[in-house]
Each structure stands twice: as structure tokens, then as C-alpha cells.
Design a protein around this motif. Structure first.
Motif, PDB file in Angstrom:
ATOM      1  N   ILE A 398       0.840  -1.197   0.000  1.00  0.00           N
ATOM      2  CA  ILE A 398       0.000   0.000   0.000  1.00  0.00           C
ATOM      3  C   ILE A 398       0.874   1.245   0.000  1.00  0.00           C
ATOM      4  CG2 ILE A 398      -0.174  -0.005   2.529  1.00  0.00           C
ATOM      5  CD1 ILE A 398      -3.019   1.155   2.200  1.00  0.00           C
ATOM      6  N   LYS A 399       0.514   2.223  -0.796  1.00  0.00           N
ATOM      7  CA  LYS A 399       1.201   3.523  -0.800  1.00  0.00           C
ATOM      8  C   LYS A 399       0.477   4.414   0.193  1.00  0.00           C
ATOM      9  CE  LYS A 399       2.518   2.981  -5.649  1.00  0.00           C
ATOM     10  NZ  LYS A 399       2.407   3.514  -7.038  1.00  0.00           N
ATOM     11  N   TRP A 400       0.984   4.468   1.398  1.00  0.00           N
ATOM     12  CA  TRP A 400       0.244   5.058   2.508  1.00  0.00           C
ATOM     13  C   TRP A 400       0.466   6.551   2.682  1.00  0.00           C
ATOM     14  CZ3 TRP A 400       3.455   7.313   6.041  1.00  0.00           C
ATOM     15  CH2 TRP A 400       4.787   6.881   6.066  1.00  0.00           C
ATOM     16  N   ARG A 401       1.569   7.111   2.164  1.00  0.00           N
ATOM     17  CA  ARG A 401       1.887   8.516   2.459  1.00  0.00           C
ATOM     18  C   ARG A 401       0.803   9.467   1.961  1.00  0.00           C
ATOM     19  NH1 ARG A 401       6.840   6.212   1.277  1.00  0.00           N
ATOM     20  NH2 ARG A 401       8.419   6.395   2.917  1.00  0.00           N
ATOM     21  N   ALA A 402       0.375   9.279   0.707  1.00  0.00           N
ATOM     22  CA  ALA A 402      -0.664  10.152   0.148  1.00  0.00           C
ATOM     23  C   ALA A 402      -1.968   9.988   0.914  1.00  0.00           C
ATOM     24  CB  ALA A 402      -0.868   9.855  -1.331  1.00  0.00           C
ATOM     25  N   LEU A 403      -2.269   8.766   1.358  1.00  0.00           N
ATOM     26  CA  LEU A 403      -3.504   8.521   2.091  1.00  0.00           C
ATOM     27  C   LEU A 403      -3.480   9.194   3.458  1.00  0.00           C
ATOM     28  CD1 LEU A 403      -4.099   4.733   1.285  1.00  0.00           C
ATOM     29  CD2 LEU A 403      -5.139   6.726   0.196  1.00  0.00           C
ATOM     30  N   VAL A 404      -2.337   9.124   4.132  1.00  0.00           N
ATOM     31  CA  VAL A 404      -2.220   9.753   5.453  1.00  0.00           C
ATOM     32  C   VAL A 404      -2.373  11.258   5.337  1.00  0.00           C
ATOM     33  CG1 VAL A 404      -0.640  10.229   7.362  1.00  0.00           C
ATOM     34  CG2 VAL A 404      -0.848   7.906   6.467  1.00  0.00           C
TER      35      VAL A 404
END
Length: 457
Positions: A398-404
Motif C-alpha cells: 500500500i502507498k500510505w503517504r498520500a492517504l495519510v
């Protein structure tokens, strides 16, 4: 033309503002006709073939209103509303209804490949609001120019917000640049435009890159793990918010630059602690329309609990259908109707819930149901659900940085309207927004420009 395009930002908008200012300054009696012509020019840029439909829609509905005012024949208004809905159904739902008819043995309904006129759902609902209130004796008569401007005012004609006649018509009579706060209003409108652009370009469009890739895999039946499905579900949840709220910020800002205050459409919906609270914060003008012109007409809460629950479910299902001609949209809306009905029963039972639990359940419900909205088919949605609940591919990517970042801004930060109206008027704020606008323009020039999601509705 897109609000987030060079042709609009560096061409149409500055020219329209200059023309509007000159007319307002030297020939104020021309201001409304010129603003209407500018709006029709803006609409025609997309596809000039749709402009006659918009013009005919304005003229015919205005003549119906005139005939009603002169004759007092109540039947004219229901006939006009029905005609508006038939036109909407032909362009937007003909093939959907044809597919339903083809389920009946012996019937073979053909498809019509009609292009969907931009904004037809929005300007149809504007007609319905005015005509309904006219029949009730709430709305006054307006001349053709003012009525045309109410329907076609370019900041809101394509994707809202849905504006009631009572919220905007009196503003057309003002001299916006003669107000003592004219400069401040113009500046804050420009800042809203820049903030909306930034939300669209830096958040909505970037999340689209992460989200579209996941749904493309789902459409081909490829393997999707829990992390990827979560990225797709959360990514679209935040994408649609920043895309549509960004558009709304731009619409409100542009209108304010022309001296018109449009109603807000979002109020931090991802902080809602119940589904009812969510729909009071999300696409607020549509929620208000559905409540006042559909839910109440179906009986609302006045005719007993059973009617209330049925009206809620039917209203939300039709609200889902308004978003698109497909069963996924209907089911998505109906699920929200069922959720709202469950909330009614919960409240009537006298039960309570901690706010944090209410928030978690509301946000989770919206994310899970939005998968159906985004997928386009039940097969794709089922593939996403399989991945989300651990029945797909192994691993947790999962690419979490943009979501956070998106979660923090949408859930913790204040609304754009609040921020813009609390900022002090000084040169450093102006410089900061000038820099941000410049950066946004460079970003628009470097990357592909995504259309706004709600343009397709």
C-alpha cells in the motif's frame, strides 16, 4: 473548458472579469445580459451543439412560468416538471431503461448513442426547484434574463452547487463593485479559487493515479491483495472528496469574484459521527434538494414510521440513480437509504453511541459502499471486496503517504471557506497565494489534466 485549464485560468476568466467590471462600471444596466452571454459562451465552449438545448430549456420553462402566473392553471407546473424529467431521461437514462425493458421476454428495445449534455442534471434540478416554489406561491416572477442567469450562471451550471432561487436572485440586483467590501470579497474569491485548484491538482489528481491503477487491475480480474484493495478504497474516498470539494471551492471563489455568494457544499464530512450527520455535510445542496423536493413529497416523517423508512430508502436510491445510469449507483444510494433508516430506528429506540464509534462506523460504511459507486459493475466491486477481506492475492502493498496526508487534511483541518475568511488581509498572505497559484500553473502544465469526477453526473 475546465476550471483547472490554461484556457480558462489565463484566457476566459480574466477576459470575463474585465468585461464584467467595465460593464458594471460604465453600463450597469447591461451587467446581467452580459453575464448571461458570458455564461452561455462558457457553456458553448464544451460543445456548441449543447448550447441550444440549454437555451431552449431556459426559454420554454420561463414561458411556462409566465403562462402559469397569468392563467393560474396548476396543471402547467407538473407538466413542465415532467417534461424536464423526460428530457433528462432521454439523454441520460434511455439506454438504462432500454436494458430494463429488454429483460421482458419478447421486447427488444434499441439503444440510442446520445452524448450527455454537461450539467443537464444540475440545470434540470434548478428548473424543478423554481417551478415547484412558484406553484406553492413562494417564488416571484422574473424576467427572461434573470431566470436565464439563474439557470446558466457559469460558475455553477456544470456541477453545482444546487442553488435555490431565493439564495441568488437578489444578489443579481446588487452593484458588486460598489460595495465597501468589494476588494476584500474579490480577494477572498481569488484565494478560494487557488485553494480549490491546489486541492484538485495536488491531492485529487495524485490520488487518482494511485486509485485508477487498482481499479484497472480489478476490471481485468487481476490479483488484488488487502493492501492494494485498501489503497483503492481509501484512495477513491479521498480523491472524490478533494476533487469535488476542490471544484466547489473554485465555483464559490469564481462566483464571489463576480459579486455572487453561492452556498457551501461541504462541511468536513469525514468528521461526521452518524450517517445523517454525514449527509448534512456532504454535497449539502443535493442533500437539501432531495430532502425538500423528494423525501417530503414522498411523505417524509409525517405519515408514520413505515412511510418514513420507505421514503428515505426511495429518496436515496433515486439520489444514487441521479449520479449515473447504472444499477451500481442505485444500489449505492439504496444502501445509504437503508443505513439512514437503521439510524432512525436506533434513535427511536432511545439508543446512544459514543461519538468515536459513530465516526468509525460512518466512515467505514461510506468507504465500503463507495466501492460499488466507483467500480462501475458488481463484478469489479466483488473483486475489490475479495481483496479487501483477504480472499485475493497475498501480501500487503500500500502507498500510505498520500492517504495519510489526505486523511489529515480532510479529517483534522478546517474547511477552505473557514480558512479563507479568517486569513488576515496583508501582503504576505497575498504573496503566499501568488506563489501557490504559480506552482499550480506549473503543475497543470507538466501533468495530464483530469476532468472533475462530477462532470459525468
Amino acid at each position: 473548458m475546465l476550471f483547472n485549464s490554461f484556457i480558462f485560468l489565463c484566457g476566459f476568466l480574466p477576459i470575463a472579469l474585465l468585461v464584467h467590471w467595465l460593464v458594471e462600471r460604465f453600463r450597469p444596466d447591461w451587467r446581467l445580459p452580459v453575464l448571461l452571454l458570458l455564461s452561455l459562451g462558457f457553456y458553448s465552449y464544451w460543445d456548441w451543439r449543447f448550447a441550444p438545448l440549454l437555451v431552449a430549456s431556459v426559454v420554454i420553462n420561463w414561458f411556462v412560468a409566465e403562462a402559469f402566473m397569468r392563467s393560474g392553471r396548476d396543471i402547467l407546473i407538473p407538466l413542465a416538471i415532467t417534461a424536464n424529467l423526460i428530457v433528462l431521461a432521454i439523454f441520460k437514462y434511455f439506454n438504462f431503461f432500454a436494458d430494463m425493458a429488454n429483460l421482458i421476454p419478447g421486447l427488444q428495445a434499441s439503444h440510442w448513442d446520445l452524448a450527455l449534455p454537461l450539467g443537464i442534471s444540475f440545470f434540470t434540478f434548478h428548473h424543478i426547484m423554481y417551478l415547484t416554489d412558484l406553484k406553492k406561491g413562494k417564488a416571484p416572477r422574473y424576467d427572461l434574463v434573470r431566470y436565464g442567469l439563474y439557470i446558466a450562471f457559469f460558475p455553477q451550471v456544470l456541477a453545482g452547487p444546487l442553488v435555490r432561487w431565493s439564495e441568488i436572485m437578489h444578489q443579481f440586483e446588487e452593484r458588486p463593485y460598489q460595495r465597501p467590501d468589494a476588494e476584500e470579497r474579490f480577494a477572498r474569491g481569488l484565494m478560494l479559487l487557488v485553494v480549490g485548484l491546489a486541492k484538485k491538482v495536488f491531492l485529487g489528481d495524485q490520488l487518482a493515479d494511485y486509485t485508477n491503477a487498482i481499479f484497472q487491475i480489478a476490471q481485468t480480474g487481476g490479483p488484488i491483495g488487502v493492501g492494494e484493495a485498501l489503497q483503492g478504497a481509501l484512495g477513491f474516498t479521498f480523491q472524490v472528496y478533494f476533487d469535488f470539494s476542490g471544484y466547489t471551492d473554485m465555483a464559490l471563489g469564481i462566483a464571489l469574484m463576480f459579486g455572487v455568494v453561492l452556498p457551501q457544499n461541504f462541511d468536513a464530512p469525514y468528521r461526521a459521527t452518524s450517517l445523517q450527520d454525514f449527509w448534512r455535510r456532504w454535497h449539502m445542496t443535493l442533500s437539501r434538494f432531495l430532502r425538500d423536493y423528494l423525501y417530503i413529497a414522498l411523505g417524509g416523517s409525517r405519515k408514520g414510521l413505515v412511510i418514513q423508512l420507505a421514503a428515505l430508502t426511495a429518496t436515496m436510491a433515486l439520489g444514487g440513480l441521479w449520479h449515473g445510469a447504472g444499477w451500481t449507483f442505485v444500489v449505492w444510494g439504496a444502501l445509504h437509504g437503508v443505513g439512514l433508516s437503521a439510524a432512525v430506528l436506533w434513535r427511536k429506540a432511545g439508543l446512544t453511541m459514543p461519538s468515536i464509534l459513530g465516526w468509525a462506523l460512518t466512515f467505514t460504511f461510506f468507504v465500503l459502499t463507495l466501492l460499488i459507486f466507483r467500480s462501475g459493475s458488481f463484478e469489479v466491486a466483488a473483486h475489490m471486496y475479495k481483496g479487501l477481506f483477504g480472499f485475493g492475492a497475498e501480501g500487503f502493498n500500500i502507498k500510505w503517504r498520500a492517504l495519510v496526508l489526505a486523511a489529515a487534511i480532510s479529517m483534522i483541518g478546517p474547511t477552505s471557506w473557514t480558512v479563507i475568511h479568517k486569513l488576515p488581509a496583508n501582503r504576505w498572505v497575498a504573496i503566499a497565494f501568488a506563489v501557490l497559484f504559480t506552482v499550480v500553473l506549473f503543475k497543470i502544465g507538466d501533468d495530464a489534466n483530469y476532468e472533475f469526477i462530477y462532470f459525468q453526473f
